[in-house]
Design a protein around this motif. Structure first.
Motif, PDB file in Angstrom:
ATOM      1  N   ASN A   1     -18.383  -7.245  78.494  1.00 53.40           N
ATOM      2  CA  ASN A   1     -17.659  -7.802  79.654  1.00 53.40           C
ATOM      3  C   ASN A   1     -18.081  -9.218  80.028  1.00 53.40           C
ATOM      4  N   ASP A   2     -19.029  -9.795  79.302  1.00 54.21           N
ATOM      5  CA  ASP A   2     -19.403 -11.190  79.559  1.00 54.21           C
ATOM      6  C   ASP A   2     -19.235 -12.040  78.293  1.00 54.21           C
ATOM      7  N   THR A   3     -19.620 -11.510  77.144  1.00 54.21           N
ATOM      8  CA  THR A   3     -19.571 -12.293  75.899  1.00 54.21           C
ATOM      9  C   THR A   3     -18.248 -12.081  75.157  1.00 54.21           C
TER      10      THR A   3
ATOM     11  N   THR B   1     -20.210 -11.502  91.115  1.00 59.94           N
ATOM     12  CA  THR B   1     -19.979 -12.181  92.402  1.00 59.94           C
ATOM     13  C   THR B   1     -18.675 -12.983  92.401  1.00 59.94           C
ATOM     14  N   HIS B   2     -17.998 -13.075  91.271  1.00 58.85           N
ATOM     15  CA  HIS B   2     -16.843 -13.971  91.183  1.00 58.85           C
ATOM     16  C   HIS B   2     -15.681 -13.547  92.090  1.00 58.85           C
ATOM     17  N   GLU B   3     -15.417 -12.230  92.114  1.00 61.96           N
ATOM     18  CA  GLU B   3     -14.222 -11.751  92.826  1.00 61.96           C
ATOM     19  C   GLU B   3     -14.178 -12.271  94.270  1.00 61.96           C
ATOM     20  N   GLY B   4     -15.250 -12.056  95.016  1.00 60.84           N
ATOM     21  CA  GLY B   4     -15.250 -12.433  96.428  1.00 60.84           C
ATOM     22  C   GLY B   4     -15.007 -13.922  96.613  1.00 60.84           C
ATOM     23  N   TYR B   5     -15.638 -14.746  95.771  1.00 59.99           N
ATOM     24  CA  TYR B   5     -15.473 -16.200  95.925  1.00 59.99           C
ATOM     25  C   TYR B   5     -14.059 -16.649  95.559  1.00 59.99           C
ATOM     26  N   VAL B   6     -13.514 -16.063  94.493  1.00 66.05           N
ATOM     27  CA  VAL B   6     -12.160 -16.484  94.088  1.00 66.05           C
ATOM     28  C   VAL B   6     -11.146 -16.048  95.149  1.00 66.05           C
TER      29      VAL B   6
ATOM     30  N   GLY C   1     -26.800 -22.433  87.969  1.00 62.57           N
ATOM     31  CA  GLY C   1     -27.699 -22.029  86.880  1.00 62.57           C
ATOM     32  C   GLY C   1     -27.375 -22.864  85.657  1.00 62.57           C
ATOM     33  N   LEU C   2     -27.502 -22.244  84.476  1.00 63.07           N
ATOM     34  CA  LEU C   2     -27.334 -23.018  83.235  1.00 63.07           C
ATOM     35  C   LEU C   2     -26.002 -23.740  83.175  1.00 63.07           C
ATOM     36  N   ILE C   3     -24.904 -22.976  83.325  1.00 62.69           N
ATOM     37  CA  ILE C   3     -23.614 -23.671  83.144  1.00 62.69           C
ATOM     38  C   ILE C   3     -23.198 -24.400  84.412  1.00 62.69           C
ATOM     39  N   GLY C   4     -23.570 -23.868  85.585  1.00 63.72           N
ATOM     40  CA  GLY C   4     -23.212 -24.571  86.818  1.00 63.72           C
ATOM     41  C   GLY C   4     -23.825 -25.960  86.848  1.00 63.72           C
TER      42      GLY C   4
ATOM     43  N   SER D   1     -21.423 -18.652  89.431  1.00 60.50           N
ATOM     44  CA  SER D   1     -22.470 -17.665  89.749  1.00 60.50           C
ATOM     45  C   SER D   1     -22.320 -16.483  88.786  1.00 60.50           C
ATOM     46  N   TRP D   2     -23.087 -15.411  88.974  1.00 57.17           N
ATOM     47  CA  TRP D   2     -23.027 -14.266  88.058  1.00 57.17           C
ATOM     48  C   TRP D   2     -21.681 -13.558  88.180  1.00 57.17           C
ATOM     49  N   GLY D   3     -21.225 -12.992  87.063  1.00 49.15           N
ATOM     50  CA  GLY D   3     -19.907 -12.369  86.992  1.00 49.15           C
ATOM     51  C   GLY D   3     -19.544 -11.446  88.147  1.00 49.15           C
TER      52      GLY D   3
ATOM     53  N   ALA E   1     -24.114 -24.569  96.338  1.00 46.02           N
ATOM     54  CA  ALA E   1     -24.891 -23.457  96.920  1.00 46.02           C
ATOM     55  C   ALA E   1     -25.350 -22.563  95.781  1.00 46.02           C
ATOM     56  N   ASP E   2     -26.523 -22.002  95.943  1.00 51.05           N
ATOM     57  CA  ASP E   2     -27.046 -21.045  94.965  1.00 51.05           C
ATOM     58  C   ASP E   2     -27.973 -20.107  95.722  1.00 51.05           C
ATOM     59  N   VAL E   3     -27.978 -18.824  95.351  1.00 51.67           N
ATOM     60  CA  VAL E   3     -28.896 -17.897  96.030  1.00 51.67           C
ATOM     61  C   VAL E   3     -30.344 -18.320  95.804  1.00 51.67           C
TER      62      VAL E   3
ATOM     63  N   ALA F   1     -15.062 -29.063  74.566  1.00 50.40           N
ATOM     64  CA  ALA F   1     -14.116 -28.124  75.191  1.00 50.40           C
ATOM     65  C   ALA F   1     -14.360 -28.030  76.702  1.00 50.40           C
ATOM     66  N   TYR F   2     -15.632 -27.978  77.104  1.00 53.39           N
ATOM     67  CA  TYR F   2     -15.931 -27.915  78.540  1.00 53.39           C
ATOM     68  C   TYR F   2     -15.442 -29.191  79.236  1.00 53.39           C
ATOM     69  N   ASP F   3     -15.650 -30.340  78.588  1.00 52.80           N
ATOM     70  CA  ASP F   3     -15.178 -31.597  79.192  1.00 52.80           C
ATOM     71  C   ASP F   3     -13.660 -31.546  79.389  1.00 52.80           C
TER      72      ASP F   3
ATOM     73  N   CYS G   1     -12.943 -20.760  87.946  1.00 53.66           N
ATOM     74  CA  CYS G   1     -13.909 -19.658  87.904  1.00 53.66           C
ATOM     75  C   CYS G   1     -14.397 -19.479  86.479  1.00 53.66           C
ATOM     76  N   GLU G   2     -15.700 -19.571  86.299  1.00 59.02           N
ATOM     77  CA  GLU G   2     -16.250 -19.292  84.968  1.00 59.02           C
ATOM     78  C   GLU G   2     -15.854 -17.880  84.557  1.00 59.02           C
ATOM     79  N   LYS G   3     -15.775 -17.657  83.248  1.00 59.42           N
ATOM     80  CA  LYS G   3     -15.493 -16.310  82.766  1.00 59.42           C
ATOM     81  C   LYS G   3     -16.720 -15.437  83.001  1.00 59.42           C
ATOM     82  N   PRO G   4     -16.591 -14.123  83.117  1.00 54.73           N
ATOM     83  CA  PRO G   4     -15.321 -13.437  83.252  1.00 54.73           C
ATOM     84  C   PRO G   4     -14.737 -13.679  84.649  1.00 54.73           C
TER      85      PRO G   4
HETATM   86  P1  NAD Z   1     -27.433 -18.334  85.156  1.00 52.48           P
HETATM   87  O1  NAD Z   1     -28.144 -17.064  85.471  1.00 52.48           O
HETATM   88  O2  NAD Z   1     -28.141 -19.400  84.398  1.00 52.48           O
HETATM   89  O3  NAD Z   1     -26.885 -19.005  86.502  1.00 52.48           O
HETATM   90  C1  NAD Z   1     -26.229 -18.300  87.498  1.00 52.48           C
HETATM   91  C2  NAD Z   1     -26.638 -18.921  88.816  1.00 52.48           C
HETATM   92  O4  NAD Z   1     -25.853 -18.322  89.853  1.00 52.48           O
HETATM   93  C3  NAD Z   1     -28.095 -18.691  89.156  1.00 52.48           C
HETATM   94  O5  NAD Z   1     -28.712 -19.925  89.507  1.00 52.48           O
HETATM   95  C4  NAD Z   1     -28.065 -17.720  90.328  1.00 52.48           C
HETATM   96  O6  NAD Z   1     -29.124 -17.901  91.246  1.00 52.48           O
HETATM   97  C5  NAD Z   1     -26.717 -18.089  90.949  1.00 52.48           C
HETATM   98  N1  NAD Z   1     -26.094 -17.054  91.743  1.00 52.48           N
HETATM   99  C6  NAD Z   1     -25.990 -15.738  91.439  1.00 52.48           C
HETATM  100  N2  NAD Z   1     -25.314 -15.103  92.415  1.00 52.48           N
HETATM  101  C7  NAD Z   1     -24.978 -16.024  93.329  1.00 52.48           C
HETATM  102  C8  NAD Z   1     -24.247 -15.990  94.519  1.00 52.48           C
HETATM  103  N3  NAD Z   1     -23.750 -14.847  95.025  1.00 52.48           N
HETATM  104  N4  NAD Z   1     -24.046 -17.152  95.198  1.00 52.48           N
HETATM  105  C9  NAD Z   1     -24.551 -18.299  94.721  1.00 52.48           C
HETATM  106  N5  NAD Z   1     -25.271 -18.397  93.584  1.00 52.48           N
HETATM  107  C10 NAD Z   1     -25.460 -17.272  92.899  1.00 52.48           C
HETATM  108  O7  NAD Z   1     -26.091 -17.903  84.401  1.00 52.48           O
HETATM  109  P2  NAD Z   1     -25.109 -18.831  83.574  1.00 52.48           P
HETATM  110  O8  NAD Z   1     -25.399 -18.688  82.133  1.00 52.48           O
HETATM  111  O9  NAD Z   1     -25.049 -20.192  84.175  1.00 52.48           O
HETATM  112  O10 NAD Z   1     -23.726 -18.052  83.811  1.00 52.48           O
HETATM  113  C11 NAD Z   1     -23.027 -18.164  85.027  1.00 52.48           C
HETATM  114  C12 NAD Z   1     -21.563 -17.742  84.801  1.00 52.48           C
HETATM  115  O11 NAD Z   1     -20.986 -18.634  83.850  1.00 52.48           O
HETATM  116  C13 NAD Z   1     -21.392 -16.341  84.215  1.00 52.48           C
HETATM  117  O12 NAD Z   1     -20.190 -15.795  84.706  1.00 52.48           O
HETATM  118  C14 NAD Z   1     -21.284 -16.592  82.729  1.00 52.48           C
HETATM  119  O13 NAD Z   1     -20.553 -15.601  82.047  1.00 52.48           O
HETATM  120  C15 NAD Z   1     -20.527 -17.908  82.707  1.00 52.48           C
HETATM  121  N6  NAD Z   1     -20.816 -18.714  81.514  1.00 52.48           N
HETATM  122  C16 NAD Z   1     -19.770 -19.180  80.807  1.00 52.48           C
HETATM  123  C17 NAD Z   1     -20.004 -19.893  79.654  1.00 52.48           C
HETATM  124  C18 NAD Z   1     -18.851 -20.365  78.833  1.00 52.48           C
HETATM  125  O14 NAD Z   1     -19.033 -20.622  77.651  1.00 52.48           O
HETATM  126  N7  NAD Z   1     -17.661 -20.516  79.402  1.00 52.48           N
HETATM  127  C19 NAD Z   1     -21.294 -20.165  79.230  1.00 52.48           C
HETATM  128  C20 NAD Z   1     -22.348 -19.685  80.006  1.00 52.48           C
HETATM  129  C21 NAD Z   1     -22.099 -18.964  81.148  1.00 52.48           C
END
Ligand code: NAD
Ligand code: ISE
Length: 336
Positions: free
Chosen positions: A170-172, A77-82, A11-14, A73-75, A34-36, A276-278, A94-97
């Motif tokens: 729990n996310d922000t 779902t993180h546990e299972g993947y990690v 998604g956005l950050i991925g 992916s969304w928060g 991979a993405d759903v 910071a991300y870099d 793993c992105e936060k959280p």
């Molecule tokens: P988003 O909704 O834009 O993207 C999430 C993507 O994950 C979507 O494309 C969705 O289809 C996919 N997805 C969801 N469940 C899935 C699964 N089980 N398997 C595969 N793909 C799956 O959200 P985002 O803004 O990119 O946020 C994603 C994560 O990154 C969140 O945990 C968010 O908190 C974190 N994030 C961190 C920062 C930061 O500053 N560190 C910034 C933004 C987002």
């Protein structure tokens, strides 16, 4: 050595992380995603170097061509993947959280501690931000004396449609919990959440005023706003016994003209924290090349989510709610 990375969730950050791994950083290549939302995965893969698109996240973890995994992916779902990455012995960013409940975070901490070596880095990128690093250096340098207060603001211009009330905490707000623990080098002992009049521009509990009390008695106030409209604005100022140290306005240039001055407010977190991300992902690649992990740990992810859980319990009453952490395993005794 090139670290072959698999990315779960683009998604956005991925997508942004795939871009930086492909075009900005050295020592890594994205080989699978991979993405759903498979269509999204295919678009991102086609636009950014053509990694293979796999059906599910588990396929990415199990792919023998993948050396290390990035979970975005969304928060929930993180546990299972990690846990899957730890079981496979693969370094994981793993992105936060880290996970959305402290119980889930503890399962990760336990799995990593049982392995006896770190594999997990959590995406608390503020620790790599040059301005936050300078703030920490100023505090640690001692010139302002012992910290007494930390004022912070975490203002988002808007949030996506799927954002729900609890995500403010729990996310922000988990970023602010992590920054307070890191800057002040101590744990947060209790949390209170105050809910002022709502911002009528969105159907959310917005804004929030979150208070932390640390173990030594430092008080932290964090304004968490989701809909300030004017831009993405992150603020932090430590008040010490004989001085203050704060994040400066981030503008490289200020224009003065016609009796006014003007600078830019970042549009979103991608702009504000780009460097910071870099830096966090470059550090992750370098550790992953050695089969290790450094930086914000699973313990840090757990501690921040424990603060979020206490905050969620305080919503509605504002009552000070204790944060009770498990004893810290020896694996997490040092910062890295
Ligand atoms: P988003 O909704 O834009 O993207 C999430 C993507 O994950 C979507 O494309 C969705 O289809 C996919 N997805 C969801 N469940 C899935 C699964 N089980 N398997 C595969 N793909 C799956 O959200 P985002 O803004 O990119 O946020 C994603 C994560 O990154 C969140 O945990 C968010 O908190 C974190 N994030 C961190 C920062 C930061 O500053 N560190 C910034 C933004 C987002
Ligand atoms: C987003 O997920 C982030 O992590 C950003 O850094 C944060 O500011 C924003 O509020 C979150 O939604």
């Amino acid at each position: 050595m090139t670290v072959n990375v698999g990315v779960i969730g683009v998604g956005l950050i991925g997508e942004d992380h795939v871009r930086r791994l492909t075009r900005v950083l050295s020592g890594g290549a994205v080989v699978a995603v991979a993405d759903v939302d498979r269509g999204r995965a295919e678009r991102v893969a086609a636009a950014l170097g053509g990694p293979r698109v796999l059906a599910v996240g588990e396929d990415v973890i199990g792919d023998p061509a993948v050396d290390a995994v990035l979970v975005a992916s969304w928060g929930p779902t993180h546990e299972g993947y990690v846990l899957g990455c730890i079981a496979a012995g693969k370094p994981v960013f793993c992105e936060k959280p880290l996970a959305t409940t402290q119980g889930a975070c503890l399962r990760i901490v336990d799995a990593e501690a049982a392995r006896g070596a770190r594999l997990v880095q959590v995406g608390f990128m503020r620790r790599y931000d040059p301005a936050y690093r300078a703030l920490k250096a100023a505090v640690d340098g001692g010139a302002i004396g012992a910290p007494l207060l930390l004022h912070a603001a975490h203002r988002n211009p808007s949030v996506p449609g799927h954002y729900v009330d609890d995500m403010a905490l729990n996310d922000t707000m988990v970023h602010d919990a992590d920054v307070a623990r890191w800057l002040l080098a101590e744990e947060i002992a209790a949390v209170s959440v105050l809910t002022p009049r709502r911002n009528g521009r969105a159907d959310l509990r917005d804004p929030l005023l979150v208070l932390f009390r640390t173990e030594s008695g430092v008080l932290v106030d964090v304004e968490v706003s989701m809909n300030v409209a004017y831009g993405y604005d992150i603020r932090g100022e430590v008040v010490g016994e004989r001085g203050v140290a704060g994040l400066a306005e981030g503008n490289p240039v200020v224009v003065k003209c016609r009796g006014r001055f003007e600078g830019r407010v970042p549009a979103d977190w991608r702009e504000r924290f780009m460097r910071a991300y870099d830096l966090e992902l470059q550090a992750w690649l370098e550790a992953a090349a050695l089969g290790k992990a450094t930086g914000p740990s699973a313990w840090d992810g757990y501690a921040a989510t424990a603060v979020a859980d206490a905050a969620l319990a305080s919503v509605g009453t504002g009552a000070w709610t204790p944060v009770k952490l498990r004893e810290r395993p020896a694996l997490y005794a040092t910062g890295d």
